[in-house]
Each structure stands twice: as C-alpha cells, then as structure tokens.
Design an enzyme around this catalytic site. Structure first.
Site, PDB file in Angstrom:
ATOM      1  N   CYS A 158      -4.691  24.167 -15.819  1.00  0.00           N
ATOM      2  CA  CYS A 158      -3.582  23.879 -16.741  1.00  0.00           C
ATOM      3  C   CYS A 158      -4.184  23.275 -18.019  1.00  0.00           C
ATOM      4  O   CYS A 158      -4.976  22.337 -17.945  1.00  0.00           O
ATOM      5  CB  CYS A 158      -2.617  22.905 -16.071  1.00  0.00           C
ATOM      6  SG  CYS A 158      -1.651  21.898 -17.198  1.00  0.00           S
ATOM      7  N   TYR A 173      -3.284  20.622 -12.055  1.00  0.00           N
ATOM      8  CA  TYR A 173      -3.727  21.975 -11.704  1.00  0.00           C
ATOM      9  C   TYR A 173      -5.041  22.157 -12.464  1.00  0.00           C
ATOM     10  O   TYR A 173      -5.089  21.897 -13.673  1.00  0.00           O
ATOM     11  CB  TYR A 173      -2.765  23.063 -12.181  1.00  0.00           C
ATOM     12  CG  TYR A 173      -1.327  22.959 -11.754  1.00  0.00           C
ATOM     13  CD1 TYR A 173      -0.970  22.439 -10.505  1.00  0.00           C
ATOM     14  CD2 TYR A 173      -0.310  23.414 -12.594  1.00  0.00           C
ATOM     15  CE1 TYR A 173       0.371  22.376 -10.127  1.00  0.00           C
ATOM     16  CE2 TYR A 173       1.029  23.357 -12.217  1.00  0.00           C
ATOM     17  CZ  TYR A 173       1.352  22.832 -10.991  1.00  0.00           C
ATOM     18  OH  TYR A 173       2.670  22.775 -10.629  1.00  0.00           O
ATOM     19  N   PHE A 227      -3.018  21.343 -20.289  1.00  0.00           N
ATOM     20  CA  PHE A 227      -2.713  19.924 -20.512  1.00  0.00           C
ATOM     21  C   PHE A 227      -3.590  19.040 -19.622  1.00  0.00           C
ATOM     22  O   PHE A 227      -4.017  17.959 -20.032  1.00  0.00           O
ATOM     23  CB  PHE A 227      -1.223  19.657 -20.248  1.00  0.00           C
ATOM     24  CG  PHE A 227      -0.321  20.560 -21.045  1.00  0.00           C
ATOM     25  CD1 PHE A 227      -0.096  20.322 -22.391  1.00  0.00           C
ATOM     26  CD2 PHE A 227       0.286  21.669 -20.462  1.00  0.00           C
ATOM     27  CE1 PHE A 227       0.727  21.158 -23.144  1.00  0.00           C
ATOM     28  CE2 PHE A 227       1.113  22.514 -21.197  1.00  0.00           C
ATOM     29  CZ  PHE A 227       1.327  22.258 -22.543  1.00  0.00           C
ATOM     30  N   CYS A 228      -3.867  19.516 -18.418  1.00  0.00           N
ATOM     31  CA  CYS A 228      -4.736  18.772 -17.492  1.00  0.00           C
ATOM     32  C   CYS A 228      -6.183  18.829 -17.956  1.00  0.00           C
ATOM     33  O   CYS A 228      -6.930  17.850 -17.847  1.00  0.00           O
ATOM     34  CB  CYS A 228      -4.630  19.348 -16.076  1.00  0.00           C
ATOM     35  SG  CYS A 228      -2.949  19.307 -15.430  1.00  0.00           S
TER      36      CYS A 228
HETATM   37  N1  GSH Z   1       4.194  18.145 -22.384  1.00  0.00           N
HETATM   38  C1  GSH Z   1       3.560  18.126 -21.097  1.00  0.00           C
HETATM   39  C2  GSH Z   1       2.189  17.497 -21.226  1.00  0.00           C
HETATM   40  O1  GSH Z   1       1.612  17.557 -22.316  1.00  0.00           O
HETATM   41  O2  GSH Z   1       1.688  16.908 -20.262  1.00  0.00           O
HETATM   42  C3  GSH Z   1       3.490  19.528 -20.557  1.00  0.00           C
HETATM   43  C4  GSH Z   1       2.968  19.620 -19.152  1.00  0.00           C
HETATM   44  C5  GSH Z   1       3.270  20.974 -18.515  1.00  0.00           C
HETATM   45  O3  GSH Z   1       4.089  21.746 -19.009  1.00  0.00           O
HETATM   46  N2  GSH Z   1       2.615  21.259 -17.394  1.00  0.00           N
HETATM   47  C6  GSH Z   1       2.880  22.450 -16.664  1.00  0.00           C
HETATM   48  C7  GSH Z   1       3.770  22.128 -15.493  1.00  0.00           C
HETATM   49  O4  GSH Z   1       3.506  21.217 -14.748  1.00  0.00           O
HETATM   50  C8  GSH Z   1       1.625  23.053 -16.092  1.00  0.00           C
HETATM   51  S1  GSH Z   1       0.614  23.833 -17.311  1.00  0.00           S
HETATM   52  N3  GSH Z   1       4.877  22.886 -15.360  1.00  0.00           N
HETATM   53  C9  GSH Z   1       5.821  22.669 -14.307  1.00  0.00           C
HETATM   54  C10 GSH Z   1       5.559  23.535 -13.114  1.00  0.00           C
HETATM   55  O5  GSH Z   1       4.459  24.044 -12.936  1.00  0.00           O
HETATM   56  O6  GSH Z   1       6.483  23.651 -12.334  1.00  0.00           O
END
Ligand code: GSH
Length: 288
Positions: A23, A20, A25-26
């Site tokens: 986001c 995303y 993390f991205c």
């Molecule tokens: N610990 C993971 C990392 O560092 O990559 C966390 C990733 C994360 O929580 N990403 C969120 C996500 O995909 C978006 S900010 N959440 C699941 C969703 O949107 O359904």
C-alpha cells in the site's frame, strides 16, 4: 508479526505498524521509520477480515501506527508530521505532539462523516524561522500534498491497466505481503483472481475520476515535473531527504515490482534520485 530493530532508537515509543506491504500510504510510513532509524513491529493486516484492526475504534484503513500499546495514530501524512515534529522537539512528549494536531469534523466527497486534520502537512518547530526556511517548509508541504493528491492517484490506473498487468500486480502482492501467512492455498488463488478483476475495473473508474487520459504518459509527466522542481539539488530537502522526498520514494516503492515501474520510472532521470533516497533510507541516515 515481523520486527525491525534499530539499536540507535532510544525513543521508547514501542511502535507497531499495521499495514499492507504494497500500500503506498504504508510504504511512506516505512520510508520514514527506516530513514529516522526507529525500531518497529510490522503486522500484515488481513485485507478481508481486518481483524488485526480491532483496537482502532472503527477505523479500517491502513496504515495505523500503534505506540505504547494503546495509542493509535492514523492517516499517513499526519503520522509523518507527528513523528518528524516529535524528533525535532526533544523536550516534548509524544502525547503533547499529538495534541498539536487537532481533528475537526468534516464530510468526505460522499457525504460520510470524517475527521480532518487541517495542519497534517505541517511540522512544528519552537523557534522562529527565517523567510528562506519558511519557503523551504512551504515547498515541502506542497510536494507532500502533490504526492497524496496526484502521484498516488496514478498508481492504480497504471498497475491495473490491463487484466494481464492486474494479475501480475496481485501475484506480486501475494509474494510481498506474505499471503501464505494470512490465507490458505485455495484462498490465495481466489484472492489473486478476484482482486485482480475487481481492481482492473476500479482502476478504470479511478482513471476517469482523476481525468487521466494516458496513464503511462501521466506517470512520465509526474516524474519530469518532480525532477524539474528538484533542479540541481540532491534531494528536495537539499543535502538530506525531507518528508516530500520520503513520501514520493515510499509511494514509488509500492509498485517497484510492477511493469509500470520498469517501463517508466526505471527509464526516467528520476531513477538516480530514487536510488539516492533508497540508499539514505536503507542506511537510516536520519537517525538521531
Ligand atoms: N488517507 C489515508 C492515509 O493517508 O493513510 C489513506 C489510507 C488508505 O486509503 N489505505 C487503503 C485502505 O486501507 C489501502 S492502500 N483502504 C481500505 C481497505 O483496504 O479496505
């Protein structure tokens, strides 16, 4: 999908980032890829259907980084360590590097089975480091963890602070994430309104969970803390950004268009450091 091309990338990894746009993390991963001058494709994931993530064996979070058409890397900090270690060990293949980061079975706070990577903040070098170098590595790890475990938790309570700010934030996602490619016009209106409402409440819950009293004050305090630790250095990494610099810069980029950023970050002394990292990343100053 979009393609970021860097002529100097000779790694042949064929990277594709599932993400995303906003986001945190991205954003950390993009900061790393751009700084080191990787070429990569970007695939914006549909946040509702997540159909783009069909190859990931049930993992439904972003970022996911695909390489060589078939290998999927997950967990942003782990991915950063793996790619940094790969770049520092010329003789090793990416597969060998991935094997250096074994997963162990564990449970999250809700009792759900998850994989943990005990060394996810470690970059691995095949030479002996001096005590001073080891201290630098430890500092880098501690701040990377601080970004994940503290700084990123401040973002939601800030950008979804009121219904008004939450709507503004979702409208900025609509633009940044190019939602016109993913959703129809009516779906977009619905996604913004629903997303803003849901995240307003989630923001309040997260605020409580992480014991935040005043979200703007906490954001201010976090910036001060970082700048105090930085001291007179250009970057936490010294003359060049290290993974802690890239992580915090990336996390900040995720809400650069939001009111919280303009009200706090832009007014803090951290903004000079932020601009310095931005320049370094945008010029791919870490390219090999
Ligand atoms: N610990 C993971 C990392 O560092 O990559 C966390 C990733 C994360 O929580 N990403 C969120 C996500 O995909 C978006 S900010 N959440 C699941 C969703 O949107 O359904």
């Amino acid at each position: 999908s979009r393609r970021i091309i860097n002529e100097d990338d000779h790694t042949g990894l064929k990277l594709r980032l599932y993400q995303y746009q906003s986001c945190p993390f991205c954003c950390k991963i993009r900061a790393l890829l751009d700084y080191y001058g990787f070429s990569y494709d970007i695939v914006e994931v549909n946040p509702v259907s997540k159909k783009e993530l069909s190859g990931t064996n049930g993992y439904k979070k972003v970022p996911v980084l695909r390489l060589h058409d078939s290998t999927y890397l997950m967990e942003s900090s782990l991915i950063m360590s793996q790619l940094a270690t790969f770049l520092q060990n010329e003789k090793r293949s990416i597969e060998e590097i991935i094997d250096m980061y074994p997963a162990i079975d564990s449970f999250d706070e809700n009792g759900k089975a998850i994989k943990k990577h005990p060394n996810k903040y470690f970059t691995m070098l095949e030479k002996n480091l001096s005590p001073a170098e080891l201290a630098k590595q430890r500092e880098e790890r501690e701040w990377r963890e601080w970004v994940d475990e503290h700084f990123i938790h401040l973002i939601s309570p800030n950008v979804y602070r009121s219904m008004e700010e939450s709507l503004e934030t979702f409208k900025s996602f609509e633009v940044a994430g190019e939602w016109e490619r993913i959703f129809s016009h009516i779906e977009r209106i619905f996604a913004v309104a629903l997303g803003a409402t849901v995240m307003y409440f989630i923001g309040k819950r997260l605020k409580k969970k992480h014991n935040i009293v005043d979200e703007r004050q906490s954001l201010h305090d976090a910036c001060e803390k970082w700048m105090d630790a930085l001291g007179s250095r250009k970057f936490m990494g010294g003359d060049q950004p290290n993974l802690a610099d890239l992580a915090l810069y990336g996390a900040m980029n995720s809400f650069v268009g939001c009111r919280a950023f303009k009200e706090v970050i832009a007014k803090e002394r951290i903004s000079t450091w932020y601009m310095r990292v931005k320049e370094s990343v945008e010029n791919s100053e870490g390219r090999q």
